[in-house]
Enzyme design. Structure first.
Site, PDB file in Angstrom:
ATOM      1  N   GLU A   1       0.828  -1.202   0.000  1.00  0.00           N
ATOM      2  CA  GLU A   1       0.000   0.000   0.000  1.00  0.00           C
ATOM      3  C   GLU A   1       0.867   1.258   0.000  1.00  0.00           C
ATOM      4  O   GLU A   1       0.495   2.274  -0.592  1.00  0.00           O
ATOM      5  CB  GLU A   1      -0.926  -0.009   1.222  1.00  0.00           C
ATOM      6  CG  GLU A   1      -1.993  -1.100   1.162  1.00  0.00           C
ATOM      7  CD  GLU A   1      -2.745  -1.228   2.471  1.00  0.00           C
ATOM      8  OE1 GLU A   1      -3.926  -1.642   2.444  1.00  0.00           O
ATOM      9  OE2 GLU A   1      -2.168  -0.920   3.538  1.00  0.00           O
TER      10      GLU A   1
ATOM     11  N   HIS B   1      36.213  38.948 -13.264  1.00  0.00           N
ATOM     12  CA  HIS B   1      36.822  40.121 -12.632  1.00  0.00           C
ATOM     13  C   HIS B   1      37.071  39.816 -11.165  1.00  0.00           C
ATOM     14  O   HIS B   1      36.244  39.197 -10.497  1.00  0.00           O
ATOM     15  CB  HIS B   1      35.876  41.321 -12.779  1.00  0.00           C
ATOM     16  CG  HIS B   1      36.298  42.534 -12.014  1.00  0.00           C
ATOM     17  ND1 HIS B   1      35.609  43.012 -10.904  1.00  0.00           N
ATOM     18  CD2 HIS B   1      37.340  43.379 -12.190  1.00  0.00           C
ATOM     19  CE1 HIS B   1      36.209  44.091 -10.445  1.00  0.00           C
ATOM     20  NE2 HIS B   1      37.251  44.337 -11.209  1.00  0.00           N
TER      21      HIS B   1
ATOM     22  N   HIS C   1      42.803  42.450  -3.312  1.00  0.00           N
ATOM     23  CA  HIS C   1      42.211  43.684  -3.813  1.00  0.00           C
ATOM     24  C   HIS C   1      42.844  44.832  -3.051  1.00  0.00           C
ATOM     25  O   HIS C   1      42.588  45.021  -1.869  1.00  0.00           O
ATOM     26  CB  HIS C   1      40.692  43.668  -3.627  1.00  0.00           C
ATOM     27  CG  HIS C   1      39.979  44.677  -4.454  1.00  0.00           C
ATOM     28  ND1 HIS C   1      39.037  45.529  -3.947  1.00  0.00           N
ATOM     29  CD2 HIS C   1      40.075  44.977  -5.771  1.00  0.00           C
ATOM     30  CE1 HIS C   1      38.569  46.304  -4.912  1.00  0.00           C
ATOM     31  NE2 HIS C   1      39.192  45.980  -6.021  1.00  0.00           N
TER      32      HIS C   1
END
Length: 1127
Positions: free
Chosen positions: A419, A540, A585
């Site tokens: 089931e 970048h 950076h």
């Protein structure tokens, strides 16, 4: 047991490094989570291995005697494996199965009698003058740290598998792009083959094994991992030994039960790197080479986004190679097993073994001691709801209750296994697919014949390459796969395999890679044109993992970009205090990474996803000596791959990608060019004026007036950062002591920190790029732009680099507009995001692709609409190489036609959004809340704002009502809202669109899945975006296709998809009136576009407008034609 101390040389390779590491360790009065019996010397593999197990065995929570079938924290039995590890490390053979892992303090944090001096060496200082400051800082960090909620962890502990496609693999194989990946062709399809339908074990001694228990499949692992093994955890601040535990059922690894942050889930693992593939991390942490064979790095997603990073890394050293293999192979195969469990249900078929595995898992949770006499194996409604939650089935309780009642044949409120199978089958019922199957099969009951299948491919799927041999193999493969799932082998008839494809096989084909959203058999394009004729996938600030103000720099960012097909990466080089150049950076709070480490990683991953040339875009701020060091590093590491001289002498044409296969180009400024100062004339903030509407998915870089910079310290560098997204003061005076700068050596690509409100024109300076470094720019030599008529602008190997604001200012000038486009047809140009984008957001790449810019560099760490378009540009077929041939009108110069006279094209296409499958549930949603999904479709073009007209029908228009579109003004439509159904919502909304554009090759379609909290309103601030997918229109396959969906970080959902039908027509030329004439008489364009039915938004608006003027009005006849009648 006496401890063995290790010298700094043993841990780190040299005494100086040991002194460096001892500082942070001295802050702690004692080591936490270190077994008293564990040797401290990480090189003493045998000692650690032997003592760790014996300690665990003597712990009060482990008992000797007979093995028990006690459950893990979530209830799944941990079957004791044949433990050869036990024989290696000790003679104790009386270890019992662990009880539920409620580990006491005695094991989780054994009081340690060793001091930091015993571990690291005599140089550590346990007390210092800054003790109170360290305590204060630690307290502040704990107060502000956000920990995962207990409820979220509980949900994950009970999950049956992942929802995100992490796909762990070895580090030298790039992950599947996912943009046409199908779960139908993944591991679950060969689930029985991989793991054994008869519970056969895997070949490897340490791999997860599967046993057959009541028809189910249950994994088991070496018991040493469940008891916990001592590993050396390495961070930049400290190195310590920690006991790690594996919870099999929750599929998580943890090392502190009391702290939810001290764990990660196997479903979140992106990659496990070992040996040479992880050497860059070992060298970065200055750990001895002797540990390389025992070092492994685990990279896993961070769902909570702590530190604003989508992923974390954990560096570990195992006591011996056996333990290393034990951990890495176990993590890999548990991940594969759980993916198989989830996709086995999400796929089109009904795998018996997968269903039994889920059934057995729930039985083990409900009956940890086994069934009692008189009990039957069954699930009640509450248990079924629990199973659905663990399977991420997000439908309403009413729907679950209805399907449960239908499956409960006995009517006793419980489901047995048969089931339960019927219940799952009812949930997966696809009425939309059955309707399609009935329409294409003459006899749906018997199935689809091969000729009918070919007709379907030709007429509906529009497959142009009908290779009979290929498609017959696909046909038979789908049939075999369907039969294997129901365990009914094919029976030959007259020696021939039956040529019928039933509904299950047809569903399987639709989900397979052979029917991907992008063509699986795209024509092989030639790459023999010069480099300047291609769009090149470019990045970048490639080294950044986060924002450009204070994000982390990592070699991992290069690996991610290269695995995704990036062909131009950026390296910002600065002087390192120890004489070794570093990458970061400049003049910001970002961390740094060694230039040598970046080159090593680039060399390892450069050509894994593409054979075509890789460009290293150098931004050089180093002194002469460190520039010489850069040259030596690149030549030594890259070797013959590095282009040092022209391929052909005296050839004034750039070579083709084919000519440069497996070669690396260096883009660097020439040694005798003026420096950054002159570029300030054009590198200014975007001019103020009319702003883009709030409906634009893109954000402009903010102007200086919008910044609050009064608190910023005056630094002598050009302005580079202003918040595209709004920001206040974002740093304090001071710089890292280990970084020095050479102010006169910046290149034209420089975008260091924003330093001053006033922009002053500087005196022209001479570049300090050394000649040996400059000579590496053979085909990509950087020059500062002065004029398109200057001498350097005629050199075939020159490259101009512009910040977006600089390029916009140049292109805005009518006199240079045509010169820009003609220049880009012959020579290379690079455009990168403005320095004012503090959050590292991206621009619309269409505005530069339409001008022929080859290298449109984006912030790959930010998965916004700009990045999604970039991935879509390079997603299909040969585009995955990172090189896309530009349209003819962007390749061939034309003196007679300027951009304003470029021919306009009429593009017709239809997209029917039929349904969605198993949509993801937001983390913020309550347990009783329902998903009310709707789909929004967005059309992005490359025309100027308002210069493209669009009309059509279908859905609800949620964009500009005047029918215009263009950059910054996408055309949007949405479907209806499907109430309380996130599992299998049906929409059946067809969008018919026609648009006029000068750039038919640059049309992008974006699908966004939203949730309406109240189920009635859409588009409000309360709506939550669940997933999205972006594709280039020209790349889309036609017919019935599944669209993959992605989360906000760009990770693909494992089984969440949209099912659509796509129809396209080839673009055709159209005659277009001038804009002023068009405003006076727009009917001509309507006739050319063709309105589809009465009631389109443009037609209604114009009809009302003309009625108000009292001049003339639209009249539509029964055929749908529009004509004019006198007022």
């Amino acid at each position: 047991m006496a401890s063995t101390t290790s010298s700094p040389t043993t841990l780190n390779g040299d005494a100086d490094t040991g002194s460096k590491l001892s500082g942070p360790l001295s802050r702690f009065p004692q080591l936490q989570h270190v077994s008293t019996s564990a040797a401290s010397n990480i090189s003493s593999a045998s000692t650690i291995g032997s003592t760790s197990v014996s300690t665990a065995a003597s712990s009060p929570i482990f008992t000797a005697g007979n093995t028990s079938n006690a459950s893990s924290p979530s209830g799944t039995p941990l079957h004791i494996a044949t433990d050869s590890f036990r024989d290696r490390v000790g003679s104790n053979n009386t270890l019992a199965s662990p009880v539920p892992l409620e580990l006491g303090e005695s094991v989780m944090a054994v009081p340690c009698t060793l001091t930091p001096t015993d571990i690291i060496g005599p140089n550590s200082n346990s007390k210092g003058a800054n003790l109170m400051r360290r305590f204060s800082r630690g307290a502040a960090n704990k107060l502000t740290r956000r920990r995962p909620s207990a409820s979220q962890n509980d949900k994950r502990d009970h999950s049956s598998g992942p929802v995100i496609l992490r796909r762990p693999s070895d580090s030298k194989v790039g992950p599947c792009s996912g943009r046409d990946c199908s779960i139908e062709d993944e591991d679950h399809e060969n689930f029985d083959l991989c793991y054994g339908s008869d519970a056969t074990s895997l070949n490897s001694e340490h791999q997860v094994q599967l046993t057959r228990d009541v028809g189910g499949i249950a994994p088991k692992v070496d018991s040493a991992l469940s008891r916990g093994t001592v590993l050396t955890k390495v961070t930049k601040k400290k190195t310590k030994q920690v006991r790690f535990f594996l919870d099999l059922d929750a599929a998580k690894v943890f090392w502190d039960l009391s702290n939810p942050a001290k764990r990660f889930y196997i479903d979140d693992i992106k990659e496990v790197r070992v040996g040479p593939d992880a050497c860059n991390y070992r060298e970065e942490h200055q750990i001895s080479h002797e540990t390389e064979s025992r070092w492994f790095t685990i990279i896993f997603a961070d769902p909570d986004r702590s530190n604003r990073r989508p992923a974390k890394t954990m560096h570990l050293i195992s006591p011996d190679e056996y333990t290393l293999d034990l951990w890495t192979s176990t993590l890999k195969h548990i991940s594969r097993y759980r993916i198989g469990l989830m996709t086995g249900l999400a796929g089109s078929g009904q795998s018996e073994s997968v269903l039994k595995a889920h059934w057995q898992r729930e039985m083990s949770r409900l009956f940890p001691q086994g069934l009692r006499p008189g009990e039957t194996a069954s699930l009640d409604l509450m248990a079924v709801e629990s199973v659905c939650r663990s399977l991420h089935i997000n439908c309403s309780k009413n729907m679950l209750h209805a399907q449960f009642s239908r499956a409960d044949a006995a009517g006793n409120g419980k489901l047995d296994f048969s089931e339960f199978k019927d219940f799952i089958s009812r949930l997966k019922d696809r009425k939309d697919l059955k309707a399609i199957f009935r329409n294409i099969a003459n006899n749906p009951r018997e199935g689809l014949t091969f000729p009918e299948f070919l007709e379907f491919l030709r007429d509906i799927q529009k497959e142009v390459d009908l290779d009979m041999h290929y498609w017959r193999s696909i046909f038979e493969k789908s049939v075999r796969r369907s039969r294997s799932r129901v365990q009914t082998p094919l029976e030959p008839v007259d020696g021939q395999i039956p040529q019928r494809m039933n509904f299950d096989a047809f569903s399987s084909y639709l989900r397979s890679d052979s029917n991907g959203i992008f063509s699986s058999r795209a024509p092989r394009l030639r790459f023999d044109r010069p480099l300047n004729e291609y769009f090149i996938s470019s990045s970048h600030n490639t080294y950044l993992l986060g924002r450009q103000v204070a994000g982390a720099s990592s070699t991992e960012a290069y690996i991610t970009a290269l695995q995704q097909g990036c062909r131009c990466v950026e390296i910002d080089c600065w002087d390192g205090a120890d004489g070794r150049p570093i990458v970061l950076h400049g003049r910001t709070m970002t961390s740094s990474v060694l230039f040598a480490d970046c080159i090593l990683v680039i060399n390892r991953y450069a050509f894994l996803s593409s054979d075509f040339p890789l460009i290293l875009s150098l931004e050089v701020h180093c002194c002469q000596d460190q520039q010489y060091a850069m040259v030596k590093i690149m030549k030594d590491v890259l070797g013959d791959q590095l282009v040092l001289e022209p391929l052909l002498a005296n050839c004034p044409i750039l070579p083709s990608p084919e000519d440069l296969k497996h070669r690396i180009l260096v883009k660097v400024k020439t040694s005798e060019e003026p420096d950054e100062g002159d570029n300030l004339l054009f590198d200014t903030p975007p001019p103020s004026g009319r702003k883009r509407s709030s409906s634009s998915p893109f954000m402009r870089a903010a102007t200086l007036d919008s910044l609050s910079l009064q608190a910023c310290p005056p630094l002598s560098s050009p302005p580079t950062m202003g918040p595209a997204d709004g920001a206040g003061p974002f740093w304090t005076p001071g710089r890292r002591s280990f970084t020095t700068t050479s102010m006169s050596s910046a290149t034209e690509d420089s975008d260091g920190a924003l330093t001053s409100v006033k922009v002053k024109k500087k005196k022209r300076q001479t570049s300090k790029i050394s000649k040996p470094l400059s000579d590496l720019g053979v085909y990509t030599r950087g020059y500062k732009w002065h004029s398109f008529m200057s001498a350097e602008s005629k050199r075939f190997n020159h490259v101009y680099s512009f910040a977006e604001g600089s390029f916009d200012n140049i292109y805005r000038d009518a006199d240079t507009k045509t010169l820009v486009e003609n220049h880009n047809k012959k020579f290379l140009t690079r455009v990168y995001p403005s320095r004012y984008r503090v959050r590292s957001s991206n621009f619309d790449p269409n505005q530069y692709w339409r001008n022929g810019v080859q290298m449109v560099a984006l912030n790959w760490q930010t998965y916004d609409i700009g990045m999604q378009m970039n991935l879509a540009m390079f997603a299909a077929g040969t585009d995955r190489t990172g090189y896309v041939l530009k349209p003819n009108n962007l390749r061939y110069p034309s003196s007679s036609l300027d951009s304003d006279r470029r021919p306009r094209m009429l593009v017709h296409f239809e997209i029917e959004i039929i349904s969605a499958q198993q949509l993801p549930r937001p983390r913020s949603m309550g347990p009783d809340d329902n998903i009310n999904p709707y789909i929004e479709m967005e059309v992005l073009t490359a025309d100027d704002r308002g210069q493209s007209l669009v009309s059509g029908e279908g859905g609800t228009v949620v964009s500009a009502r005047n029918g215009t579109t263009g950059i910054g003004q996408p055309h949007r439509r949405r479907t209806k809202i499907e109430q309380s159904n996130g599992y299998s919502p049906i929409f059946n909304d067809r969008f018919k669109l026609s648009l006029e554009t000068r750039y038919p090759d640059l049309i992008f379609i974006r699908w966004m899945v939203w949730n309406s909290p109240d189920g009635r309103s859409a588009g409000g601030s309360n709506s939550i975006q669940l997933a999205s997918f972006t594709a280039k229109l020209s790349s889309l396959s036609q017919g019935y296709r599944y669209l993959p969906l992605y989360d906000g970080s760009g990770d693909q959902y494992l089984f969440s998809t949209l099912f659509c039908e796509i129809t396209k027509e080839d673009p055709v030329p159209t005659q277009r009136l001038d804009l002023e004439e068009l405003k006076a008489d727009r009917v001509g364009i309507f006739r050319q576009i063709g309105l589809f039915k009465r009631g389109s938004s443009i037609e209604r608006e114009d009809r009302d407008h003309e009625k108000r003027r009292g001049r003339q009005e639209f009249i539509e006849d029964d055929s749908g034609r529009v004509s004019l009648s006198p007022a």
